[in-house]
Design an enzyme around this catalytic site. Structure first.
Site, PDB file in Angstrom:
ATOM      1  N   ASP A  64      76.390 -24.768  32.591  1.00  0.00           N
ATOM      2  CA  ASP A  64      75.498 -25.735  31.931  1.00  0.00           C
ATOM      3  C   ASP A  64      76.160 -25.982  30.570  1.00  0.00           C
ATOM      4  O   ASP A  64      77.373 -25.740  30.420  1.00  0.00           O
ATOM      5  CB  ASP A  64      74.064 -25.166  31.803  1.00  0.00           C
ATOM      6  N   LYS A  91      67.282 -20.007  35.602  1.00  0.00           N
ATOM      7  CA  LYS A  91      68.137 -20.497  34.511  1.00  0.00           C
ATOM      8  C   LYS A  91      68.402 -19.329  33.582  1.00  0.00           C
ATOM      9  O   LYS A  91      67.612 -18.376  33.532  1.00  0.00           O
ATOM     10  CB  LYS A  91      67.415 -21.615  33.754  1.00  0.00           C
TER      11      LYS A  91
HETATM   12  P1  NDP Z   1      78.716 -29.733  28.177  1.00  0.00           P
HETATM   13  O1  NDP Z   1      78.634 -28.509  27.349  1.00  0.00           O
HETATM   14  O2  NDP Z   1      79.905 -29.963  29.019  1.00  0.00           O
HETATM   15  O3  NDP Z   1      78.529 -31.026  27.243  1.00  0.00           O
HETATM   16  C1  NDP Z   1      77.395 -31.191  26.467  1.00  0.00           C
HETATM   17  C2  NDP Z   1      77.554 -32.474  25.659  1.00  0.00           C
HETATM   18  O4  NDP Z   1      76.317 -32.755  25.006  1.00  0.00           O
HETATM   19  C3  NDP Z   1      78.601 -32.358  24.557  1.00  0.00           C
HETATM   20  O5  NDP Z   1      79.169 -33.613  24.327  1.00  0.00           O
HETATM   21  C4  NDP Z   1      77.755 -31.903  23.361  1.00  0.00           C
HETATM   22  O6  NDP Z   1      78.305 -32.216  22.101  1.00  0.00           O
HETATM   23  C5  NDP Z   1      76.493 -32.699  23.589  1.00  0.00           C
HETATM   24  N1  NDP Z   1      75.356 -32.009  22.975  1.00  0.00           N
HETATM   25  C6  NDP Z   1      74.928 -30.746  23.241  1.00  0.00           C
HETATM   26  N2  NDP Z   1      73.891 -30.421  22.458  1.00  0.00           N
HETATM   27  C7  NDP Z   1      73.667 -31.510  21.681  1.00  0.00           C
HETATM   28  C8  NDP Z   1      72.731 -31.811  20.674  1.00  0.00           C
HETATM   29  N3  NDP Z   1      71.810 -30.911  20.300  1.00  0.00           N
HETATM   30  N4  NDP Z   1      72.796 -33.038  20.092  1.00  0.00           N
HETATM   31  C9  NDP Z   1      73.721 -33.946  20.465  1.00  0.00           C
HETATM   32  N5  NDP Z   1      74.641 -33.714  21.414  1.00  0.00           N
HETATM   33  C10 NDP Z   1      74.612 -32.518  22.011  1.00  0.00           C
HETATM   34  O7  NDP Z   1      77.371 -29.725  29.059  1.00  0.00           O
HETATM   35  P2  NDP Z   1      77.064 -30.523  30.396  1.00  0.00           P
HETATM   36  O8  NDP Z   1      77.728 -31.852  30.370  1.00  0.00           O
HETATM   37  O9  NDP Z   1      77.294 -29.609  31.524  1.00  0.00           O
HETATM   38  O10 NDP Z   1      75.481 -30.704  30.279  1.00  0.00           O
HETATM   39  C11 NDP Z   1      74.887 -31.843  29.662  1.00  0.00           C
HETATM   40  C12 NDP Z   1      73.450 -31.966  30.112  1.00  0.00           C
HETATM   41  O11 NDP Z   1      73.404 -32.114  31.534  1.00  0.00           O
HETATM   42  C13 NDP Z   1      72.548 -30.778  29.794  1.00  0.00           C
HETATM   43  O12 NDP Z   1      71.234 -31.221  29.541  1.00  0.00           O
HETATM   44  C14 NDP Z   1      72.566 -29.989  31.094  1.00  0.00           C
HETATM   45  O13 NDP Z   1      71.428 -29.158  31.229  1.00  0.00           O
HETATM   46  C15 NDP Z   1      72.536 -31.133  32.086  1.00  0.00           C
HETATM   47  N6  NDP Z   1      72.997 -30.782  33.438  1.00  0.00           N
HETATM   48  C16 NDP Z   1      74.237 -30.283  33.640  1.00  0.00           C
HETATM   49  C17 NDP Z   1      74.666 -29.981  34.922  1.00  0.00           C
HETATM   50  C18 NDP Z   1      76.054 -29.538  35.213  1.00  0.00           C
HETATM   51  O14 NDP Z   1      76.408 -29.484  36.395  1.00  0.00           O
HETATM   52  N7  NDP Z   1      76.880 -29.249  34.208  1.00  0.00           N
HETATM   53  C19 NDP Z   1      73.753 -30.104  36.067  1.00  0.00           C
HETATM   54  C20 NDP Z   1      72.491 -30.740  35.757  1.00  0.00           C
HETATM   55  C21 NDP Z   1      72.140 -31.026  34.476  1.00  0.00           C
HETATM   56  P3  NDP Z   1      78.903 -31.025  21.189  1.00  0.00           P
HETATM   57  O15 NDP Z   1      80.202 -30.660  21.840  1.00  0.00           O
HETATM   58  O16 NDP Z   1      79.055 -31.626  19.829  1.00  0.00           O
HETATM   59  O17 NDP Z   1      77.897 -29.906  21.217  1.00  0.00           O
END
Ligand code: NDP
Length: 446
Positions: free
Chosen positions: A166, A126
């Protein structure tokens, strides 16, 4: 047994002070895997878990870049190469101000188990940076990505370490990172996954994590002779994972009531349908807007500033935003309001207190390392297609994804069934552990 686990954790903690997220992830694994290890002659006495919690390599580097006001900015970049027993390091890059060594080590540690569960030949890693892309122009993001890759390129490669996206790293960032890698190496290789389809990406990769979470949830329900049809579903986040989890829920007849971002959540009592989801995708992915704009566009919906969606009554909850976003109190509320199934889309979104409550109350609970493995699984398929210099159709990739999620569910049942109940946390941890441990034993003391 408790004594062996606590002695192990004390030893790991002594070496990893001030890394709460990493210790949280290690604790969850130790509590389920150590009791298994002590019953297995081949693993007992080999210090395998102690080896697994120590990254094979940690790289930390300066990322200097110039913003649009011609000021020099300095961020910190990282790559954690956690374990390569079953394949080259594989795992995403996160760009978010909260990124530090503890967060990336927890993610890298989770990743080795997740990748093992997919049965594809991928080790775990990571990386990322404390850079915040929010509010930055495209050219600032490009300059940051170019500077980041100018150091990272020497540590990665298609047979060594293959990063992906991510939080904060989507198709735009992968494009800039890939462009700079190609320029530095003068070669076109599958060094990153999540690439655009016209330049080596796989169909279904953007959808894979969200779809996979729902396929896994479907498997858990099916095991109880139930399904998603007509279920009220609460989802957090509105990024890549949340959007495609919502899309698949809608396709399978579920009623998606919420989405969120870090400023609050929107609640739509009529349900978010395909047309409304298209509005959100355009808002988030193209306009880079905020989720409250949904409630301004659709009068039936309301925006709840600074709140999390777990207060909305539902049957299924899919946390898809970030770590520790669902506390013990949130879990209590969900259970009280009738929630019977939780599928983690994010990595470690539920706190240990929340997980204990879910398991105690017989809520079907899927830990992220099992339920969100669809993303890295399709990344593995992207690597295979890159090696073959060939592209599979949408249907072919989706079919493989569904089979992988079904097989992971089956592994959880195999290793996690106790008193006719499936403990998915235990099942995922042990199933993931066995494959890596066997490879490590075969490869000698490394
Ligand atoms: P994105 O950046 O596309 O979206 C993240 C989302 O989560 C946004 O809506 C963001 O809101 C919100 N968010 C982030 N940090 C916080 C916080 N501290 N409090 C509240 N909301 C928050 O990321 P992904 O959708 O790719 O990833 C989301 C999760 O899924 C993560 O935990 C990631 O590790 C996990 N994941 C992702 C994979 C992938 O293929 N993308 C694979 C496996 C797991 P805002 O815009 O306001 O920050």
């Amino acid at each position: 047994m408790d004594k062996i686990v606590s002695q192990f954790l004390a030893q790991v903690n002594a070496r990893n002070q001030n890394e709460p997220e990493f210790m949280q992830a290690v604790t969850e694994v130790a509590e389920t895997v150590i009791p298994y290890i002590v019953q297995q002659d081949i693993y007992y006495g080999q210090n395998i878990l102690l080896r697994m919690v120590e990254p094979e390599r940690v790289v930390s580097f300066r990322v200097a870049w110039i913003d649009d006001n011609e000021e020099i900015q300095v961020n910190r970049g990282y790559r954690i190469e956690m374990n390569s027993a079953i394949g080259p390091y594989k795992g995403g890059l996160r760009f978010h101000p909260s990124v530090n060594l503890s967060v990336l080590k927890f993610l890298a540690f989770e990743q080795i188990f997740k990748n093992s569960l997919t049965t594809l030949p991928m080790g775990g890693g990571k990386g990322g940076s404390d850079f915040n892309p929010k509010g930055r122009s495209d050219t600032e993001v490009m300059r940051f990505c170019q500077s980041f890759m100018t150091e990272l390129f020497r540590h990665i490669g298609p047979n060594r370490d293959i990063p992906a996206g991510d939080i904060g790293v989507g198709s735009r960032e992968i494009g800039y990172l890939f462009g700079q890698y190609k320029r530095l190496k003068n070669e076109f290789t599958g060094v990153l996954t999540g690439k655009g389809v016209s330049w080596g990406g796989s169909l279904i990769r953007p959808e894979a994590t969200g779809y996979g979470v729902v396929y896994f949830t479907q498997q858990m329900l099916d095991h109880q002779n139930d399904n998603l049809e007509g279920k009220k579903i609460v989802i957090s986040g509105s990024g890549n994972v949340a959007q495609f989890a919502a899309e698949k829920c809608i396709q399978l007849g579920g009623k998606v009531m919420t989405l969120s971002d870090s400023s609050g959540y929107i609640f739509d009592p009529d349900g978010i349908d395909e047309e409304k989801l298209a509005f959100i995708m355009d808002l988030k992915n193209v306009k880079r807007g905020r989720i409250h704009e949904y409630a301004e566009h659709y009068p039936s919906a309301s925006f709840h500033s600074g709140k999390k969606p777990w207060e909305v009554p539902c049957e299924i909850a899919l946390p898809c935003a970030t770590q520790n976003e669902l506390s013990g109190k949130d879990a209590e509320l969900l259970i009280k309001n009738g929630c019977r199934c939780v599928g983690e889309g994010a990595n470690m979104p539920s706190t240990p207190e929340a997980i204990t409550l879910f398991v105690k109350n017989k809520v079907l609970f899927a830990p992220g390392k099992a339920s969100n493995a669809g993303g890295v699984a399709v990344s593995g398929l992207e690597m295979a297609q890159n090696s073959l210099r060939y592209s599979w159709t949408r249907e072919e990739v989706d079919q493989r994804l569904q089979t992988i999620m079904k097989d992971i569910h089956q592994s959880c049942i195999q290793f996690g069934t106790e008193k006719e109940q499936v403990n998915y946390v235990k099942g995922a941890n042990i199933a993931g552990f066995v494959k890596i441990a066997d490879a490590m034993l075969a490869q000698g003391v490394v």
